[in-house]
Design a protein around this motif. Structure first.
Motif, short mmCIF file in Angstrom:
data_model
loop_
_atom_site.label_atom_id
_atom_site.label_comp_id
_atom_site.label_asym_id
_atom_site.label_seq_id
_atom_site.Cartn_x
_atom_site.Cartn_y
_atom_site.Cartn_z
N SER A 54 46.78 26.80 34.10
CA SER A 54 46.29 28.05 33.83
C SER A 54 45.59 28.71 35.11
O SER A 54 44.77 28.07 35.82
N ILE A 55 46.18 30.00 35.06
CA ILE A 55 45.53 30.92 36.19
C ILE A 55 44.47 31.84 35.45
O ILE A 55 44.96 32.77 34.53
N LEU A 56 43.11 31.74 35.71
CA LEU A 56 41.99 32.69 35.22
C LEU A 56 41.83 33.85 36.17
O LEU A 56 41.31 33.43 37.26
N ALA A 105 33.99 32.97 29.06
CA ALA A 105 35.20 33.06 28.14
C ALA A 105 36.41 32.46 28.38
O ALA A 105 37.21 31.84 27.60
N GLY A 106 36.53 32.46 29.76
CA GLY A 106 37.57 31.89 30.25
C GLY A 106 37.85 30.35 30.04
O GLY A 106 38.81 29.80 29.62
N PHE A 107 36.81 29.87 30.27
CA PHE A 107 36.69 28.32 30.42
C PHE A 107 36.71 27.69 28.86
O PHE A 107 37.41 26.83 28.55
N ASP A 108 36.44 28.49 28.06
CA ASP A 108 36.63 28.33 26.58
C ASP A 108 37.84 28.28 25.98
O ASP A 108 38.11 27.87 24.87
N PHE A 134 43.98 36.48 31.42
CA PHE A 134 43.25 37.63 31.87
C PHE A 134 41.95 37.49 31.21
O PHE A 134 42.13 37.63 29.74
N ILE A 135 40.77 37.87 31.55
CA ILE A 135 39.61 38.23 30.91
C ILE A 135 39.25 39.58 31.22
O ILE A 135 38.81 40.05 32.55
N MET A 162 42.92 24.48 35.99
CA MET A 162 42.80 26.00 36.03
C MET A 162 42.39 26.53 37.34
O MET A 162 41.63 25.79 38.12
N VAL A 163 43.10 27.56 37.75
CA VAL A 163 42.69 28.27 39.08
C VAL A 163 42.16 29.48 38.78
O VAL A 163 42.59 30.28 38.07
N ILE A 164 40.86 29.75 39.36
CA ILE A 164 40.20 31.10 39.20
C ILE A 164 40.46 31.80 40.23
O ILE A 164 40.20 31.62 41.51
#
Length: 311
Positions: free
Chosen positions: A6-8, A81-84, A41-42, A91-93
Motif C-alpha cells: 500500500s502507498i499511503l 485513518a490510513g493506518f486503519d 489517498f487520505i 505500507m509506504v507513506i
C-alpha cells in the motif's frame, strides 16, 4: 500469492499535484509487477477539487482507494485513518507533492524483503527551505532527542516503509494529540536507514507555515517528554535560591555598611521577574493539562465522510 504493498498519500489542497503524482506512481506499480499494489489517498478536508480528482482516479483504476475526512483534522490524524484502512502487507507513506521520490520505493521493498520492518528515508538536504527553518527544525530534533529516553531521528520525516506489524502497533496508539514521528521510534521494530535528496514541490505551496511548525513542535515535546515540567521546577528552585542569597546580601549590607535597602526599582524588578517565571511555569503546566483534558473526552481522532477500500 503476491504480497500487497500500500502507498499511503495524505492530501490537503493538492489538486495541482495529484495528476503528476499518479502518473509517477503508476510507472512504479507497472514496473514492480511482482507485488499487488494499493494506492490509498487520505483527503484531509481539502477545500479545492482534491477529493473529486481522487474519486475519478478510483473509478478508472481499481488499485486506487481513498478515505475523505469530514473536515481538516491535520496530517497526523489523517495518517491514522490510513493506518486503519490500508490493506497492504506493508505500507509506504509519501507526500502528494513529489518531494518524496517514488523511485526510492523499490529499494525500500528490497530491504523489507530482507527482514527490516521500518525502512525510513533520511534527507541528505532539506531542499529549498529557508536557513531559519532548517536551523529551527534541527534544533527542535536535538532538544526532543535529549529530553526523551529514546532517539528521535533527525532529518527523518514520514517517508518510510512500514511492515504490517508496525502498522498494527501504530493503529493501537489512539491518542488525539499525535506526534507520529516520535511514535515511529517509540514502537521500535527492526529499522533501516536509506538516504535521499528532497525534491522541490511540483506545484502549490507548503501547508506548513511557521505557526504550524511551532504547534507541531509543542505537540512533539509535550507528547513524548515531561522535561518542560522538570525545567519549570528547576527554574523555580533556582530563582528561590537566588532570591534567598540576594536577601542575605541586602541584610549584610544594611547591618555592616549601613547602606539603605534599595527601594522601588528593586522591588518592581524582582516582582516582574518572579511574575514572569510563574507565568512560564503555569503556561507549561497548562499545555499538559490541556492535553489531558482533550484525551479524557475520548472523541474519535477523525471522522470519515467518503470511503473506498480495497476489494
Amino acid at each position: 500469492m503476491k504480497k500487497i504493498v500500500s502507498i499511503l498519500v495524505p492530501c490537503y489542497n493538492e489538486e495541482a499535484s495529484l495528476p503528476q503524482l499518479y502518473a509517477e506512481v503508476c510507472k512504479l506499480m507497472d514496473a514492480e509487477s511482482d507485488y499487488d499494489w494499493e494506492l490509498f489517498f487520505i483527503d484531509d478536508g481539502s477545500r479545492d477539487n482534491t477529493m473529486s480528482i481522487i474519486m475519478d482516479l478510483a473509478q478508472n483504476d481499481a488499485r486506487v482507494s481513498y478515505a475523505g475526512l469530514s473536515r481538516n483534522f491535520g496530517k497526523e490524524n489523517a495518517m491514522l485513518a490510513g493506518f486503519d484502512h490500508v490493506a497492504g502487507d506493508c505500507m509506504v507513506i509519501m507526500d502528494a507533492d513529489l518531494q518524496h521520490p517514488p523511485t526510492l520505493i523499490p529499494e525500500m521493498l528490497r530491504l523489507w524483503e530482507q527482514g527490516y520492518e521500518d525502512v525510513y528515508a533520511k534527507r541528505n538536504s532539506r531542499g529549498s527551505e529557508s536557513v531559519m527553518r532548517k536551523t529551527l527544525s534541527l534544533a527542535f530534533y536535538r532538544i526532543l532527542s535529549r529530553s526523551t529516553r529514546y532517539e528521535v531521528l533527525q532529518n527523518v520525516g514520514d517517508f518510510r516503509l512500514l511492515d504490517r506489524k508496525c502498522i498494527t502497533a501504530l493503529r493501537n496508539l489512539r491518542e488525539s494529540e499525535r506526534y507520529t514521528k516520535g511514535m515511529y521510534c517509540w514502537i521500535g521494530f527492526k529499522k533501516k536507514e536509506i538516504r535521499f535528496d528532497t525534491h522541490d514541490r511540483i506545484a502549490g505551496v507548503s501547508k506548513w507555515n511557521y505557526s504550524s511548525l511551532i504547534n507541531l513542535a509543542i505537540e512533539g515535546i509535550t507528547s513524548f517528554t515531561t522535561a518542560p515540567l522538570r525545567m519549570a521546577s528547576f527554574m523555580g528552585f533556582t530563582v528561590a535560591i537566588g532570591a534567598l542569597l540576594y536577601m542575605i546580601w541586602v541584610i549584610i549590607k544594611a547591618i555592616v555598611w549601613g547602606e539603605p535597602v534599595t527601594g522601588y526599582p528593586t522591588i518592581m524588578t524582582v516582582m516582574l521577574f518572579l511574575g514572569a517565571v510563574q507565568l512560564i511555569a503555569i503556561g507549561i503546566l497548562g499545555e499538559y493539562v490541556g492535553r489531558i483534558f482533550n484525551e479524557t473526552k475520548k472523541r474519535p481522532v477523525y471522522v470519515i465522510s467518503e470511503l473506498k477500500e480495497r476489494q
